[in-house]
Motif scaffolding. Sequence first.
Motif, short mmCIF file in Angstrom:
data_model
loop_
_atom_site.label_atom_id
_atom_site.label_comp_id
_atom_site.label_asym_id
_atom_site.label_seq_id
_atom_site.Cartn_x
_atom_site.Cartn_y
_atom_site.Cartn_z
N ASN A 8 44.42 43.00 51.31
CA ASN A 8 44.66 44.29 51.93
C ASN A 8 43.27 44.83 52.17
OD1 ASN A 8 45.21 46.91 52.73
ND2 ASN A 8 46.80 47.25 51.20
N HIS A 9 42.98 45.29 53.37
CA HIS A 9 41.57 45.57 53.66
C HIS A 9 41.04 46.83 52.99
CE1 HIS A 9 43.15 48.27 56.81
NE2 HIS A 9 41.98 48.86 56.76
N LYS A 10 41.89 47.58 52.28
CA LYS A 10 41.40 48.72 51.50
C LYS A 10 40.98 48.25 50.11
CE LYS A 10 42.51 53.30 49.74
NZ LYS A 10 41.90 53.01 48.42
N GLY A 11 39.86 48.75 49.64
CA GLY A 11 39.43 48.45 48.29
C GLY A 11 40.14 49.33 47.28
N GLY A 12 40.03 48.96 46.01
CA GLY A 12 40.59 49.79 44.95
C GLY A 12 42.09 49.73 44.80
N VAL A 13 42.71 48.64 45.27
CA VAL A 13 44.16 48.51 45.15
C VAL A 13 44.55 47.39 44.18
CG1 VAL A 13 44.62 49.47 47.43
CG2 VAL A 13 44.31 46.99 47.19
N ALA A 14 43.59 46.90 43.42
CA ALA A 14 43.80 45.87 42.40
C ALA A 14 44.00 44.48 42.99
CB ALA A 14 44.97 46.23 41.48
N LYS A 15 43.31 44.19 44.08
CA LYS A 15 43.38 42.83 44.64
C LYS A 15 42.82 41.80 43.67
CE LYS A 15 41.16 43.34 48.47
NZ LYS A 15 40.95 44.80 48.40
N SER A 16 41.61 42.04 43.19
CA SER A 16 40.97 41.06 42.31
C SER A 16 41.74 40.92 40.99
CB SER A 16 39.52 41.47 42.03
OG SER A 16 38.78 41.50 43.22
N THR A 17 42.19 42.04 40.45
CA THR A 17 42.98 42.00 39.22
C THR A 17 44.25 41.20 39.44
OG1 THR A 17 42.11 44.15 38.53
CG2 THR A 17 44.14 43.41 37.49
N THR A 18 44.88 41.42 40.59
CA THR A 18 46.11 40.68 40.91
C THR A 18 45.82 39.20 41.09
OG1 THR A 18 47.15 42.62 41.93
CG2 THR A 18 47.96 40.44 42.61
N ALA A 19 44.77 38.86 41.82
CA ALA A 19 44.44 37.45 42.05
C ALA A 19 44.16 36.73 40.74
CB ALA A 19 43.24 37.34 42.99
N ALA A 20 43.34 37.34 39.88
CA ALA A 20 42.97 36.70 38.62
C ALA A 20 44.17 36.54 37.70
CB ALA A 20 41.87 37.49 37.93
N ASN A 21 44.98 37.59 37.58
CA ASN A 21 46.13 37.54 36.67
C ASN A 21 47.24 36.63 37.20
OD1 ASN A 21 46.10 39.44 34.14
ND2 ASN A 21 44.98 40.53 35.74
N LEU A 22 47.44 36.62 38.52
CA LEU A 22 48.45 35.73 39.08
C LEU A 22 48.02 34.28 38.88
CD1 LEU A 22 50.98 35.05 40.69
CD2 LEU A 22 49.65 35.42 42.79
N ALA A 23 46.77 33.96 39.20
CA ALA A 23 46.28 32.60 39.03
C ALA A 23 46.39 32.16 37.57
CB ALA A 23 44.83 32.50 39.50
N ALA A 24 45.99 33.05 36.66
CA ALA A 24 46.05 32.72 35.23
C ALA A 24 47.49 32.53 34.76
CB ALA A 24 45.37 33.81 34.42
N SER A 25 48.37 33.40 35.20
CA SER A 25 49.77 33.30 34.78
C SER A 25 50.41 32.02 35.28
CB SER A 25 50.55 34.51 35.29
OG SER A 25 51.87 34.52 34.76
N LEU A 26 50.10 31.64 36.51
CA LEU A 26 50.64 30.39 37.05
C LEU A 26 50.11 29.19 36.26
CD1 LEU A 26 50.28 31.22 40.85
CD2 LEU A 26 52.44 30.91 39.62
N ALA A 27 48.83 29.24 35.89
CA ALA A 27 48.25 28.15 35.09
C ALA A 27 48.85 28.11 33.69
CB ALA A 27 46.74 28.30 35.01
N THR A 141 48.88 29.72 53.13
CA THR A 141 50.28 29.42 53.47
C THR A 141 51.16 30.62 53.17
OG1 THR A 141 50.66 28.47 51.26
CG2 THR A 141 50.00 26.95 53.01
N HIS A 142 50.67 31.53 52.30
CA HIS A 142 51.44 32.71 51.91
C HIS A 142 50.48 33.87 51.64
CE1 HIS A 142 53.96 29.23 50.93
NE2 HIS A 142 54.98 30.01 51.20
N ILE A 143 50.98 35.10 51.83
CA ILE A 143 50.16 36.30 51.65
C ILE A 143 50.90 37.31 50.77
CG2 ILE A 143 49.11 38.29 52.83
CD1 ILE A 143 48.89 36.47 55.33
N ILE A 144 50.15 37.91 49.85
CA ILE A 144 50.63 39.04 49.05
C ILE A 144 49.69 40.20 49.30
CG2 ILE A 144 51.01 39.94 46.71
CD1 ILE A 144 51.65 37.07 45.85
N ALA A 145 50.24 41.40 49.55
CA ALA A 145 49.42 42.58 49.80
C ALA A 145 49.62 43.61 48.70
CB ALA A 145 49.77 43.20 51.15
N PRO A 146 48.65 43.77 47.80
CA PRO A 146 48.73 44.84 46.80
C PRO A 146 48.51 46.21 47.46
CG PRO A 146 47.15 43.12 46.16
CD PRO A 146 47.45 42.95 47.61
N VAL A 147 49.27 47.19 47.01
CA VAL A 147 49.14 48.55 47.52
C VAL A 147 49.23 49.52 46.35
CG1 VAL A 147 50.16 50.35 48.95
CG2 VAL A 147 50.12 48.01 49.77
N SER A 148 48.20 50.33 46.16
CA SER A 148 48.24 51.34 45.10
C SER A 148 49.05 52.54 45.57
CB SER A 148 46.82 51.76 44.71
OG SER A 148 46.12 52.25 45.85
#
Length: 255
Positions: A8-27, A141-148
């Motif tokens: 999502n092109h706005k900062g501060g919506v927890a993109k990095s937090t989401t990416a890291a936690n999703l990747a970790a949870s899947l692993a 192949t897929h997109i998730i958009a975090p929105v605060s």
Amino acid sequence: MKVIAISNHKGGVAKSTTAANLAASLALDGHSVLAVDTDPQAHATILLGCDPAEIAHDLEDVIVHGLATSEAIVSTRIPGLDLLPASLGLARLDLALVGMARREDRIGRALGRVAERYELAVLDLPPSLSLTALSALAAATHIIAPVSADRLALAALGTFVGWLNEFRSEDVVHAEFLGVLRTMTTRGSRATQATFEALQGSGLPLFETPVPKRVAVEDNVADGVLAVEGAGPVGDAYRQLAADVLGKLGAGIGA
């Protein structure tokens, strides 16, 4: 390999937090996962335990200087999760892409070289409508958009979806939009409720479980611990996101 872009092109919506936690949870669920940080701010890199100042190589080295993708990948503390990290030097990639033929394909081609090693890749995108972001979306192949839960984030989502549809029409982006993820929500707040109602009326797919705002999460980040590495409502929300993502992807994981 399924490639999930968190964008999502706005900062501060927890993109990095989401990416890291999703990747970790899947692993942690037993899947082989590659986290890819495409943002020079390197927040996902930091969250996954690497110091950007000590990174030897990043995506710019792979795309611009011809380094093998596998040479830029590092392991993380989480079994099954590797990282293609970012550093401040990644900021040069956008400028380099300007002069490259088929620039939108560059990240996809880099990831394709290691696709047989992983079932899933999770990409943390920069908060901008940049060439790097476009190349990452083209690789997905897929997109998730975090929105605060605020009006500015909703407005940014509308701009992002419009931009995404424009590049779909030009046959650049082909990724399926998995859904909008509500982040930094506060139960009972008017802003959170208004955001939910607006998203319900948007016609966009929506992940049912929101990610609540918790000060404890910020403390955990300072301690180098992801929410999914412990107990609590934020970790529970990201574990549910991982389960929902796997459910949406179906039986084709790793294909």
